[in-house]
Design a protein around this motif. Structure first.
Motif, PDB file in Angstrom:
ATOM      1  N   UNK A  29       0.417  -0.882   0.253  1.00 35.26           N
ATOM      2  CA  UNK A  29      -0.145  -0.281  -0.107  1.00 35.26           C
ATOM      3  C   UNK A  29       1.048   1.321  -0.092  1.00 35.26           C
ATOM      4  N   UNK A  30       0.583   2.095  -0.761  1.00 31.85           N
ATOM      5  CA  UNK A  30       1.382   3.469  -0.854  1.00 31.85           C
ATOM      6  C   UNK A  30       0.521   4.328   0.166  1.00 31.85           C
ATOM      7  N   UNK A  31       2.566   5.525   0.172  1.00 30.25           N
ATOM      8  CA  UNK A  31       1.785   6.127   1.404  1.00 30.25           C
ATOM      9  C   UNK A  31       2.294   7.755   0.730  1.00 30.25           C
ATOM     10  N   UNK A  40      -5.264   7.393   1.587  1.00 31.52           N
ATOM     11  CA  UNK A  40      -5.237   8.157   2.387  1.00 31.52           C
ATOM     12  C   UNK A  40      -5.585   6.977   3.784  1.00 31.52           C
ATOM     13  N   UNK A  41      -5.939   6.761   4.683  1.00 34.67           N
ATOM     14  CA  UNK A  41      -5.828   7.071   5.786  1.00 34.67           C
ATOM     15  C   UNK A  41      -6.482   6.355   6.297  1.00 34.67           C
ATOM     16  N   UNK A  42      -8.076   6.617   5.982  1.00 28.49           N
ATOM     17  CA  UNK A  42      -8.451   5.684   6.746  1.00 28.49           C
ATOM     18  C   UNK A  42      -9.128   4.588   5.079  1.00 28.49           C
ATOM     19  N   UNK A  43      -8.875   4.897   4.446  1.00 27.38           N
ATOM     20  CA  UNK A  43      -8.530   3.756   3.142  1.00 27.38           C
ATOM     21  C   UNK A  43      -8.216   2.600   4.034  1.00 27.38           C
ATOM     22  N   UNK A  44      -7.091   2.571   3.893  1.00 27.00           N
ATOM     23  CA  UNK A  44      -6.334   2.215   4.694  1.00 27.00           C
ATOM     24  C   UNK A  44      -6.523   1.091   5.336  1.00 27.00           C
ATOM     25  N   UNK A  45      -7.186   1.959   6.876  1.00 26.35           N
ATOM     26  CA  UNK A  45      -8.119   1.181   7.540  1.00 26.35           C
ATOM     27  C   UNK A  45      -8.667   0.287   7.287  1.00 26.35           C
ATOM     28  N   UNK A  46      -9.325   0.516   6.197  1.00 29.19           N
ATOM     29  CA  UNK A  46     -10.690  -0.131   5.272  1.00 29.19           C
ATOM     30  C   UNK A  46     -10.204  -1.399   4.824  1.00 29.19           C
ATOM     31  N   UNK A  47      -9.008  -1.379   4.149  1.00 28.23           N
ATOM     32  CA  UNK A  47      -8.501  -2.322   3.353  1.00 28.23           C
ATOM     33  C   UNK A  47      -8.323  -3.697   4.152  1.00 28.23           C
ATOM     34  N   UNK A  70       4.394   6.834  12.029  1.00 31.73           N
ATOM     35  CA  UNK A  70       3.052   6.627  13.233  1.00 31.73           C
ATOM     36  C   UNK A  70       1.703   6.229  12.671  1.00 31.73           C
ATOM     37  N   UNK A  71       0.580   7.166  12.366  1.00 32.51           N
ATOM     38  CA  UNK A  71      -0.181   7.104  11.456  1.00 32.51           C
ATOM     39  C   UNK A  71      -0.125   5.962  10.856  1.00 32.51           C
ATOM     40  N   UNK A  72       0.549   5.641   9.969  1.00 29.72           N
ATOM     41  CA  UNK A  72       0.411   4.713   8.847  1.00 29.72           C
ATOM     42  C   UNK A  72       0.290   3.565   9.667  1.00 29.72           C
ATOM     43  N   UNK A  73       1.371   3.475  10.558  1.00 30.12           N
ATOM     44  CA  UNK A  73       1.917   2.590  11.698  1.00 30.12           C
ATOM     45  C   UNK A  73       0.194   1.663  12.261  1.00 30.12           C
ATOM     46  N   UNK A  76      -2.931   0.826   9.685  1.00 31.83           N
ATOM     47  CA  UNK A  76      -3.005  -0.245   9.323  1.00 31.83           C
ATOM     48  C   UNK A  76      -1.997  -1.830   9.722  1.00 31.83           C
ATOM     49  N   UNK A  77      -0.805  -1.571  10.885  1.00 32.31           N
ATOM     50  CA  UNK A  77      -0.485  -2.332  11.707  1.00 32.31           C
ATOM     51  C   UNK A  77      -0.078  -2.875  10.249  1.00 32.31           C
ATOM     52  N   UNK A  78       1.763  -2.705   8.796  1.00 26.47           N
ATOM     53  CA  UNK A  78       2.327  -3.085   9.066  1.00 26.47           C
ATOM     54  C   UNK A  78       3.112  -4.478   9.436  1.00 26.47           C
TER      55      UNK A  78
END
Length: 225
Positions: A29-31, A40-47, A70-73, A76-78
């Motif tokens: 996933x690209x940020x 966007x982060x909301x979409x990352x949380x959804x996927x 920190x926000x990305x992690x 989505x907990x990569x």
């Protein structure tokens, strides 16, 4: 070791599911806002929950600061951070210390001189990713659909695993794997119908071709041994 297949730049439930069902080992996933694949982060949380341990989750960033990481992690907990910018060895070491996640550092390659920095990065990164060096006027460091001379990686000896990216597609993956003996392959634009728009059929074709290349390489290796 089995060939790791990574599908990067996923942004929809449908194409993520296609990658997972086809047997992708990693999904990326690209940020990075300049990229047509930016998430966007909301979409990352959804996927993110859709992966459910079926593959490794990879977050791609470009020279991201601590707050962005920190926000990305949190979202989505990569399983792996892919650093695709100009991150230094010291910066990679700091990111690993702060966030406790394995790191894959992307190295842009055009000539043999671009491999001079490998020892430093190999000492701190958990994986390396070789991609085509972007043109000077490029607005992003990867996902440009351009290959480099894979022969530059022939007989490469590294103590960390490495993956190959840059202009890969179902039609050339066999040659790419056989020349480089890479432990993994990473595709983005090679499975798109247009920039940023993944195609489920192309994803399946790529993974099928990568598995065939893996089988072919194993056969050659066994014959040599």
């Amino acid at each position: 070791m089995p060939l790791i297949v990574k599908i990067c730049g996923l942004s929809t439930i449908e194409t993520l599911d296609a990658a997972l069902q086809a047997g992708a080992d990693m999904v990326g996933f690209v940020f990075f806002p300049p990229s047509p694949r930016h998430l966007e982060l909301p979409r990352a949380r959804e996927l993110s929950p859709q992966v459910r341990g079926r593959a490794g989750k990879v977050a791609l960033t470009v020279d991201a600061d601590d707050a962005t990481l920190s926000g990305i992690i949190e979202a989505m907990r990569p399983d792996l951070l892919q650093l695709h910018g100009k991150e230094t060895v010291a910066r990679i070491r700091e990111i690993k210390r702060l966030f406790g996640l394995p790191v894959m550092k992307a190295i842009g390659v055009e000539t043999a001189a671009d491999l001079a920095e490998l020892p430093g990065y190999a000492a701190v990164a958990d994986r390396l990713l070789f991609d085509a060096r972007p043109p000077k006027d490029a607005t992003r460091p990867g996902g440009l659909g351009v290959p480099f001379d894979w022969r530059l990686l022939e007989n490469l000896s590294l103590e960390v695993p490495f993956m190959l990216s840059g202009g890969l597609a179902a039609g050339n993956i066999h040659d790419a794997v056989c020349i480089t003996r890479a432990g993994g392959v990473d595709v983005s634009s090679g499975v798109e119908s247009s920039p940023g728009v993944k195609d489920a059929g192309m994803i399946r074709d790529f993974i099928r071709a990568a598995r065939a290349a893996e089988t072919s390489l194993r056969g050659v290796t066994s014959h040599v041994e």
